[in-house]
Design a protein around this motif. Structure first.
Motif, PDB file in Angstrom:
ATOM      1  N   ASP A 193      -0.830 -40.157  -8.774  1.00  0.00           N
ATOM      2  CA  ASP A 193      -0.326 -40.788  -7.550  1.00  0.00           C
ATOM      3  C   ASP A 193       1.040 -40.243  -7.135  1.00  0.00           C
ATOM      4  OD1 ASP A 193      -2.611 -42.513  -7.622  1.00  0.00           O
ATOM      5  OD2 ASP A 193      -1.586 -43.751  -9.089  1.00  0.00           O
ATOM      6  N   ASP A 194       1.092 -38.932  -6.900  1.00  0.00           N
ATOM      7  CA  ASP A 194       2.364 -38.296  -6.544  1.00  0.00           C
ATOM      8  C   ASP A 194       2.828 -38.642  -5.139  1.00  0.00           C
ATOM      9  OD1 ASP A 194       1.640 -35.759  -4.598  1.00  0.00           O
ATOM     10  OD2 ASP A 194       0.032 -36.196  -5.992  1.00  0.00           O
ATOM     11  N   GLY A 195       1.907 -39.085  -4.268  1.00  0.00           N
ATOM     12  CA  GLY A 195       2.313 -39.414  -2.912  1.00  0.00           C
ATOM     13  C   GLY A 195       1.174 -39.945  -2.071  1.00  0.00           C
ATOM     14  N   LEU A 196       1.513 -40.499  -0.899  1.00  0.00           N
ATOM     15  CA  LEU A 196       0.512 -41.038   0.020  1.00  0.00           C
ATOM     16  C   LEU A 196       0.370 -40.128   1.227  1.00  0.00           C
ATOM     17  CD1 LEU A 196       1.751 -43.779  -1.467  1.00  0.00           C
ATOM     18  CD2 LEU A 196       0.109 -44.822   0.071  1.00  0.00           C
ATOM     19  N   TRP A 197      -0.836 -40.167   1.828  1.00  0.00           N
ATOM     20  CA  TRP A 197      -1.178 -39.261   2.921  1.00  0.00           C
ATOM     21  C   TRP A 197      -1.382 -40.025   4.223  1.00  0.00           C
ATOM     22  CZ3 TRP A 197      -1.905 -33.814   2.616  1.00  0.00           C
ATOM     23  CH2 TRP A 197      -1.541 -33.289   1.372  1.00  0.00           C
ATOM     24  N   LEU A 198      -0.569 -39.635   5.193  1.00  0.00           N
ATOM     25  CA  LEU A 198      -0.596 -40.267   6.517  1.00  0.00           C
ATOM     26  C   LEU A 198      -0.971 -39.230   7.569  1.00  0.00           C
ATOM     27  CD1 LEU A 198       0.133 -42.512   8.607  1.00  0.00           C
ATOM     28  CD2 LEU A 198       2.507 -41.735   8.444  1.00  0.00           C
ATOM     29  N   THR A 199      -1.988 -39.526   8.363  1.00  0.00           N
ATOM     30  CA  THR A 199      -2.339 -38.678   9.499  1.00  0.00           C
ATOM     31  C   THR A 199      -1.693 -39.279  10.735  1.00  0.00           C
ATOM     32  OG1 THR A 199      -4.458 -38.046   8.508  1.00  0.00           O
ATOM     33  CG2 THR A 199      -4.219 -37.702  10.875  1.00  0.00           C
ATOM     34  N   TRP A 200      -0.666 -38.600  11.240  1.00  0.00           N
ATOM     35  CA  TRP A 200       0.088 -39.151  12.361  1.00  0.00           C
ATOM     36  C   TRP A 200      -0.764 -39.095  13.629  1.00  0.00           C
ATOM     37  CZ3 TRP A 200       3.960 -42.251  12.526  1.00  0.00           C
ATOM     38  CH2 TRP A 200       4.634 -42.473  13.728  1.00  0.00           C
ATOM     39  N   PRO A 201      -0.834 -40.201  14.384  1.00  0.00           N
ATOM     40  CA  PRO A 201      -1.611 -40.205  15.630  1.00  0.00           C
ATOM     41  C   PRO A 201      -0.994 -39.254  16.664  1.00  0.00           C
ATOM     42  CG  PRO A 201      -0.351 -42.235  15.389  1.00  0.00           C
ATOM     43  CD  PRO A 201      -0.228 -41.519  14.091  1.00  0.00           C
ATOM     44  N   ALA A 202      -1.712 -38.239  17.016  1.00  0.00           N
ATOM     45  CA  ALA A 202      -1.184 -37.176  17.870  1.00  0.00           C
ATOM     46  C   ALA A 202      -1.129 -37.600  19.334  1.00  0.00           C
ATOM     47  CB  ALA A 202      -2.043 -35.925  17.728  1.00  0.00           C
ATOM     48  N   PHE A 203      -0.233 -36.945  20.092  1.00  0.00           N
ATOM     49  CA  PHE A 203      -0.173 -37.158  21.537  1.00  0.00           C
ATOM     50  C   PHE A 203      -1.492 -36.763  22.180  1.00  0.00           C
ATOM     51  CE2 PHE A 203       4.427 -37.287  20.994  1.00  0.00           C
ATOM     52  CZ  PHE A 203       4.807 -38.194  21.969  1.00  0.00           C
ATOM     53  N   PHE A 204      -2.028 -35.639  21.717  1.00  0.00           N
ATOM     54  CA  PHE A 204      -3.257 -35.120  22.293  1.00  0.00           C
ATOM     55  C   PHE A 204      -4.300 -34.892  21.198  1.00  0.00           C
ATOM     56  CE2 PHE A 204       0.145 -33.696  25.117  1.00  0.00           C
ATOM     57  CZ  PHE A 204      -0.313 -34.178  26.336  1.00  0.00           C
ATOM     58  N   ALA A 205      -5.541 -35.187  21.512  1.00  0.00           N
ATOM     59  CA  ALA A 205      -6.657 -34.919  20.609  1.00  0.00           C
ATOM     60  C   ALA A 205      -7.402 -33.690  21.104  1.00  0.00           C
ATOM     61  CB  ALA A 205      -7.602 -36.124  20.571  1.00  0.00           C
ATOM     62  N   ARG A 206      -7.796 -32.826  20.175  1.00  0.00           N
ATOM     63  CA  ARG A 206      -8.504 -31.605  20.540  1.00  0.00           C
ATOM     64  C   ARG A 206     -10.004 -31.876  20.648  1.00  0.00           C
ATOM     65  NH1 ARG A 206      -5.617 -27.322  16.350  1.00  0.00           N
ATOM     66  NH2 ARG A 206      -3.484 -27.581  17.133  1.00  0.00           N
TER      67      ARG A 206
END
Length: 454
Positions: A193-206
């Motif tokens: 458990d070295d760290g947590l993973w966050l997917t930042w909500p982008a301004f634009f979606a591809r």
């Protein structure tokens, strides 16, 4: 899954599978048959006696190169590293002459799904994400499969450590650093458990258009809603972290505790420059101590911001086309060196791939060839720098006395796919069997067609 079944049981099992799994039975049965016919080498046994590798060129991993070096290790730990004048007790040591060859630290694959995915098109072999969008309490290490057929193919390119990384959702869970050898995940884990993973909500979606193979950008309408949810979660988690012994344990909030005292990293997946800046500011506002940006395609546009905030980046796939139409075609190749020259700490990954992760050393070679940095600087991006970011630089990442004997012996330049050829690999001093499915297939058809030396 490794299964041994005789012909009588085969028929019975096939019929049972058809009753239970219906249309999926043929796929399931073929997977079991495949695993029963080809098995990976057993994990290596502990080091039995001291060993010395002499005469080779030692690439320490911190920029230092030792010609005609001597590397000695015992009980899995490096006991001596130096030039030809280095002394050791030859009467009690197994001496291996590696003259003309090169020694490198075991390469480290950050942000990979190796061991979590076996065949991406077969759902039963994919275990890299959990249901839900906010799952910080999910731990990738317990899904890590040490029997994966993919793992030996990575070892044959010098990769000996991987960061098992969760995917999916907004807050995916925690990653762990795994050694690429072991009977089970408890054997293989180097750091939990070295760290947590966050997917930042982008301004634009591809949005990819398969008609003309173009990429359209669509505004993310749910973006602010997701950010508000994250803000509430992080505020609650920070307040919860100040309670030393909470009367009731909240698993989600408990899993975030390490972000606020510096024990864990927050890995933020973000590519767009605005997303990078906003996500870093968000994390700092909520008291997160260690922030690392993953992907970071636009990192050069905000290099000064990253440097000022002491935020490292782990670049995604280097062997790709530029994101923007007005960028030079070789921009992704030069990006690692450009960021380094701008004062940003840079590590390389192969994106969240699994079998393609084996190409990681060649992305470092590309960065050196196109970016104007030395091979030793590029090597640091897949050895000592990842080790430092992961908090394991006290035991791996360089070939130095006192660290674990996790290293490889290579015929040529490990960053060059033409001369890369691993002769020996050691994890904690254990000599790894370098056989894999690719080599077995090669031998099989070489024998069939009688190809090779007569």
């Amino acid at each position: 899954m490794i299964v041994s079944i005789n012909k009588t049981k085969t028929t019975t099992f096939r019929r049972l599978a058809e009753v239970v799994f219906g249309a999926s039975a043929p796929v399931l049965f073929s997977l079991i048959s495949l695993s029963s016919n080809a098995q990976n080498p057993a994990p290596a046994k502990p080091q039995a006696k001291p060993m010395a590798l002499v005469g080779g060129t030692v690439h320490v991993g911190n920029g230092t190169v030792i010609e005609k070096g001597v590397v000695v290790f015992d009980k899995g730990v490096l006991t001596a590293v130096g030039d030809a004048s280095t002394t050791f007790d030859k009467s009690k040591t197994e001496v291996v002459d590696v003259t003309g060859k090169h020694l490198y630290p075991g390469l480290i694959a950050m942000g990979a799904t190796t061991g979590l995915v076996e065949i991406s098109s077969v759902r039963a072999t994919v275990d890299n994400q959990e249901v839900g969008s906010i799952t910080p309490n999910v731990r990738a290490l317990i899904a890590y499969n040490t029997d994966s057929e993919v793992i030996p193919t990575l070892r044959n390119n010098g990769l000996l450590l991987t960061q098992a990384t969760p995917q999916g959702g907004t807050l995916s869970g925690s990653s762990s650093v795994m050694e690429l050898d072991g009977w089970n995940w408890e054997d293989a884990v180097l750091k939990k458990d070295d760290g947590l993973w966050l997917t930042w909500p982008a301004f634009f979606a591809r949005e990819f258009n398969f008609d003309d193979f173009s990429v359209n950008l669509q505004r993310n309408t749910r973006r602010q809603e997701v950010i508000n949810s994250l803000a509430q979660l992080f505020s609650d988690a920070r307040a919860y972290s100040e309670i030393k012994n909470p009367p009731i344990t909240n698993l989600k909030l408990e899993s975030l505790r390490g972000l606020f005292d510096g024990r864990q990293n927050l890995y933020i997946r973000a590519d767009n420059s605005k997303d990078i800046v906003e996500s870093v500011k968000f994390a700092k506002q909520h008291g997160v101590k260690k922030i690392i940006i993953i992907g970071a395609e636009d990192a050069l546009r905000v290099a000064e911001f990253l440097k000022e905030n002491n935020v490292a980046v782990v670049l995604g796939e280097t062997h790709r086309l530029p994101t923007r139409q007005d960028e030079p075609v070789y921009q992704p190749y030069r990006l690692p060196s450009l960021l380094q020259k701008a004062g940003v700490t840079v590590a390389l990954s192969y994106g969240e791939a699994y079998w393609r992760t084996r190409n990681l050393p060649f992305t470092a070679g590309t960065a050196a060839g196109f970016g104007g940095i030395s091979s030793e600087e590029a090597l640091k991006m897949i050895t000592s720098t990842p080790a430092k970011l992961l908090g394991i630089d006290n035991v791996v990442g360089t070939i130095e006395k006192g660290k674990l004997a996790t290293l490889v012996v290579c015929k040529g330049d490990i960053l060059d796919m033409r001369s890369n050829g691993i002769d020996h690999a050691f994890i904690r001093g254990r000599k790894i069997d370098l056989d894999d499915r690719h080599k077995r297939q090669y031998r099989k058809y070489t024998d069939k067609y009688e190809i090779g030396e007569k």
